[in-house]
Write an enzyme that holds these catalytic residues in place. Sequence first.
Site, PDB file in Angstrom:
ATOM      1  N   ASP B 307       0.862  -1.182   0.000  1.00  0.00           N
ATOM      2  CA  ASP B 307       0.000   0.000   0.000  1.00  0.00           C
ATOM      3  C   ASP B 307       0.890   1.220   0.000  1.00  0.00           C
ATOM      4  O   ASP B 307       1.944   1.225   0.616  1.00  0.00           O
ATOM      5  CB  ASP B 307      -0.845   0.007   1.279  1.00  0.00           C
ATOM      6  N   GLU B 348       1.136  18.819   9.071  1.00  0.00           N
ATOM      7  CA  GLU B 348       1.423  19.731   7.955  1.00  0.00           C
ATOM      8  C   GLU B 348       2.082  21.001   8.470  1.00  0.00           C
ATOM      9  O   GLU B 348       3.098  21.452   7.946  1.00  0.00           O
ATOM     10  CB  GLU B 348       0.135  20.100   7.191  1.00  0.00           C
ATOM     11  N   PHE B 376      -7.999  26.517  12.097  1.00  0.00           N
ATOM     12  CA  PHE B 376      -8.656  26.063  10.873  1.00  0.00           C
ATOM     13  C   PHE B 376     -10.088  25.648  11.188  1.00  0.00           C
ATOM     14  O   PHE B 376     -10.349  24.976  12.175  1.00  0.00           O
ATOM     15  CB  PHE B 376      -7.882  24.865  10.311  1.00  0.00           C
ATOM     16  N   ALA B 378     -13.865  24.272   9.218  1.00  0.00           N
ATOM     17  CA  ALA B 378     -14.399  23.747   7.971  1.00  0.00           C
ATOM     18  C   ALA B 378     -15.037  24.838   7.128  1.00  0.00           C
ATOM     19  O   ALA B 378     -15.089  24.750   5.906  1.00  0.00           O
ATOM     20  CB  ALA B 378     -15.401  22.626   8.267  1.00  0.00           C
ATOM     21  N   GLN B 379     -15.549  25.863   7.823  1.00  0.00           N
ATOM     22  CA  GLN B 379     -16.194  26.946   7.068  1.00  0.00           C
ATOM     23  C   GLN B 379     -15.172  27.803   6.327  1.00  0.00           C
ATOM     24  O   GLN B 379     -15.292  28.055   5.140  1.00  0.00           O
ATOM     25  CB  GLN B 379     -17.017  27.849   8.011  1.00  0.00           C
ATOM     26  N   LYS B 381     -11.927  27.222   5.841  1.00  0.00           N
ATOM     27  CA  LYS B 381     -10.935  26.442   5.095  1.00  0.00           C
ATOM     28  C   LYS B 381      -9.554  27.103   5.080  1.00  0.00           C
ATOM     29  O   LYS B 381      -8.814  26.994   4.110  1.00  0.00           O
ATOM     30  CB  LYS B 381     -11.394  26.219   3.641  1.00  0.00           C
ATOM     31  N   ASP B 518      -4.499  -4.071   6.178  1.00  0.00           N
ATOM     32  CA  ASP B 518      -5.083  -3.950   7.497  1.00  0.00           C
ATOM     33  C   ASP B 518      -6.603  -3.990   7.491  1.00  0.00           C
ATOM     34  O   ASP B 518      -7.210  -4.585   8.336  1.00  0.00           O
ATOM     35  CB  ASP B 518      -4.575  -2.690   8.203  1.00  0.00           C
ATOM     36  N   ASP B 522      -9.274  -5.808   2.857  1.00  0.00           N
ATOM     37  CA  ASP B 522      -8.019  -6.395   2.398  1.00  0.00           C
ATOM     38  C   ASP B 522      -7.991  -7.905   2.626  1.00  0.00           C
ATOM     39  O   ASP B 522      -7.148  -8.594   2.070  1.00  0.00           O
ATOM     40  CB  ASP B 522      -6.830  -5.792   3.161  1.00  0.00           C
TER      41      ASP B 522
END
Lengths: 589, 685
Positions: B307, B348, B376, B378-379, B381, B518, B522
């Site tokens: 993977d 990040e 941060f 969600a609205q 961004k 995992d 799979d």
Amino acid sequence: MLQIILTLAIYMVLVIPMGAYMYHIATNKKTFADPVFDRVDGAIYKVCRIKREGMTWKQYALHLVMTNAVMVLVGYAILRFQGFLMANPNGIEGMEPTLSFNTIISFMTNTNLQHYSGESGLSYLSQMLVIIFMMFTSATSGYAACMAFCRGLAGKRKDVGNFYEDMVRITTRIMVPVSIIGGLLLIWQGAPETFQANFTVHTIEGKLQDIQTGPVAALEIIKHLGTNGGGFFGANSTTPFENPTIISDLIELWSMMILPGACVITFGKMTMARRKEEKAARAAQAAQNTPAVAQKAPAKRVFFGKQGRTVFAAMAVIFLIGVTVCFVSESNGNPILEQAGLNQDMGSMEGKEVRFGIAQSSLFTTVTTSFTTGTVNNMHDTLTPLGGMVPLLHMMLNCVFGGKGVGLMNMIMYVILAVFLCGLMIGRTPEYLGKKIEGREMKLVAIVLIVHPLLILGFSALAVMTSAGLEGITNPGFHGLSQVLYEYSSSAANNGSGFEGLADNTYFWNITAGLAMFFGRYIAIIAQLAIAGSLLAKKRVNETIGTLRTDNAIFVIILVAVVYIFAALTFFPALALGPIAEHLVLWMS
Amino acid sequence: MAKQEKRTKFITRDILKSSIIGAFQKLDPRYMIKNPVMFVVEVGFVLALVMTIVPTVFGDDSTLRLYNGIVTVILFITVLFANFAESVAEGRGKAQAESLKKTKRDTMANLLLPDGTEKVVNASELKKGDVVIVRTNEMIPNDGEVIEGIASVDESAITGESAPVTREAGGDFSSVTGGTTVVSDWLKVRITSEPGQSFLDKMISLVEGASRQKTPNEIALNTLLVGLTIIFLIVVVTLYCFADYSEVQIPIATVIALLVCLIPTTIGALLSAIGIAGMDRVTRFNVIAMSGKAVEACGDVDTMILDKTGTITYGNRLAADFRPVKGIKKEDLIDYAVMTSLCDATPEGKSVVELGKTLGTKITEDLSSQMEFIEFTAQTKMSGVNLKDGTPVRKGAYDAIKTYVTENGGTVPADLEGIVTEISGLGGTPLVVCVGNVVYGVIYLKDTVKPGLVERFDRLRQIGIKTIMCTGDNPLTAATIAKEAGVDGFIAECKPEDKIVEIKKEQAEGKIVAMTGDGTNDAPALAQADVGLAMNSGTSAAKEAANMVDLDSDPTKILEVVEIGKQLLITRGSLTTFSIANDVAKYFAIIPAMFTLVIPQMEILNIMHLSTPYSAILSALIFNAIIIPCLIPIAMRGVKYKPMSSEKMLLKNMGIYGVGGLILPFIGIKIIDIIVTPLLALIGL
């Protein structure tokens, strides 16, 4: 030495086209002679109702054994009743039961160990219907088994072939035509071919002597071509009627060497062809995807398949070592005779023919035992100890070219052993020709490897421990042991060469040698066919750079080492008490 | 690869003690017969013992009592050494199992009855299908599946990983293992294994070597060894007859000595130890192999399906570059980008700070106190900071920043869109940075290949193993990562079914395929693959389908396991070759010794110039015995393995163990001869 090299060089020139021809026969490919033989074979198939269906290894082995069994029964009857049958101008009587048993097993198993003398023991009918007939069929049986074995290993088809079809094709396309050509050559050199009863002549001394002739040339050629070795006369190819000149000697040499060597080449080509086809299929697939690249690679001319080349090279190395030892040992002569005032500059000429000399004699000796023919152009009993050890050792190895096909199969056993050790050492499950070598194969290989020493050493021990066995030994001490070992090595390896000097036409020797020949032949062939069948049924594994390569020089060296070490380990103690002790005593006292 | 291995001492006092006891216990012929080679030695020992007590029993001379006695002792030690080797291997396994067993002490379980009431029962009474409730600080009684609840579970008993993991109903994190402890909240668990059959039980018995079955290669090798033993039995018995014929009297004890020297005792003694130790090495990597067969199959792997996320890359997108728009200096962009990330705890964000520092920014963490951090959402961004002077610095998705800048009266630079598209095209994520209403540039985030993998894949290629990367990414992104990691192939936009198709395709070409996985989806692929390595964090379905489970859930471990598998086979092959090659020297010691009395010329074969026949035979026999313990370390640790082409490896190992095996005993026997000669002279032999 030069004549040995020249003889072998010419052999190489002959064996390669023969290998190619045999490959075409074995794989039903076109040959130049098809227009004639297709008709002949077609007629035989029709008369015998041979359907030519592919067989599994079990069917193949069963048909082989059963066919052999029928021939044994008929042959036994002829030997026992030859006195009442036709073509018996010399009035020879029926053969004694244990000798008949020994003789019939001997010829059916391609051994041709002779406890009788042809002159006094066989009628012409027996010579032709039993001896010559079996020389064809036993050789063909061995070769057929080998082709089935190769098909299994090459894995191009789903079955191992049809036993009867193989028998017919090999007989009509190889054995008979080559025998006719070779037989005519021998007649040209002076070998007799007649039904004449014995000549009675006046010798210069004024006495009467019976001189026997007979259908000698016909027997002589198949005797060598089929690596049979049973002579028309007791003295085999040392007699001028069987082997008149140096040219006939060479014809006999090459004819016994050609098919066992060609077998290896055939094997190489068969495994090669499978890979080539796979490559072509892959290329075709690639070409479909990208039509622009659809170019055909120019076809290369292949003399040897790579896999065959390795095996051939390993056999050749062992063979050359053997010839050298034998030649050097014979050239050195015998120190005791030297002390007695006999000049040994020519080497040890005791028991050798002056028309052949040391070089051709030692070459013939090594060839006849390596290629399991058993014919002799000198008396092996009188070879120097080490010179006599070479033929003995090569029969114990039984894989230095060996009998037609059978030798190749035996060598493959050592190959599997080498592959197994090497495969583990590079960290992969061992594989040969793309097939995994697992428990079942190892078991079968172990059986083949155990049977051979068991027969040789076991029967030899029995012989030296029993009075019946001891009675046959004519030389005391170490040489006597060599005689015994030689007899059973020759039997178990289906060689048939006689050390001679052994008084072997007794119940004990007839029966024990007969059993050694029987088990030596059939246990091995059945186990080997089983290996082929088992490998055939396996899935082919992928080849990468991580795979063990069995087609390079390293593997040749390893293979030779494996053969020597395993053989040395098994037979060294016996050899030490036989020829080695004899040699040491001879040279160091 | 040794760096991850739990370093343990090769042999501890405890193991030594138990191994010595074990070596004697294993003398039981019923046990010995399982190892035919050593069984023959034991039979030889018994015969020699009888002849020591009654020297004339088989017709030998009565003066041989002392000699017979010495042979008896050496044979006894040979057998003990072999048993000791096996015991050491088992002991090392048991030591591991002990620590596992500690977790398996009696636990009580809250069994949930059908009427909804709870009943406290012993964990060992739980049956498959029972439902239990496990609360904080309670131990999960047996393997099971979470059907309700969410909790953190401490799995350190099994994995050695101290950080608790989250387990919840449904999804890929629903399986729990017996012996682990719930550290917060509660779980309702349905038991999925019968008592005594749990993962822990299996592990213990595997590690102890109790349920060890012979692998196919071991069986084949064993057949060869038995075959050789039979051949040498024939050789030795017939030699006795031949010698008798040649009027050479060989004492029976010498015949037995020759037999024992010739049969492959070295490999016969170490074979099972090698197998146990191989499994043990895998276990030390915190990988539980369900069978030795699986470990061996690893050695044959041709293709690995990996993977991308988690195995090849970290799975987090990390900063790789800063791309200023026209007119902005790169240094300024870096400074502001780092500022926005100082308080950002996401991987990040951290990576932006790290990259900035390596590129030489002067912004440090001290500044963060003077700034107001905007998280941060969600609205919006985007995230970022308001500087001391109130200037907003933001980083965020292209669309969000575009809208933000335009709303605040700024203009979007003409080249911004180009940069953003380029980064997306490469499979990266562009984060646009703006200060106020001025766009400064873009942070290039991308999936990062784990360090060292490129070399690893290269090594695999050298030994002929092909790597295929599976990823859900689009083909372009996949190609970028594949190129970077150096894998041989990739499947983009990969669904679980695609994996099976690929595995089957490879298998049809005769290849052995390994894969890691995992998730539940799979499981079929894991089962289809020849070697399936499941992550312990994965679902029980995946774990059951696989033939190996990695307790640390580190997918790259498959690479190590492959090497261990190869090492296991190499060790076996090398020691077998060594054992057989040894015989040549032993012949040269014993054969002349047997015959020189009657055939004085045989002395020339005594190329080692061993002093007397007795010292020659006993030296060979002693060498044969002490080579066993000398090789135990190699058997336990395995032959050194470095990836290289098959030819090179063959030459190397053949050189060391084949040629070495030929030469070493000549030297060894000679040295022993020098030592024992005066001792033997002392006692009159």
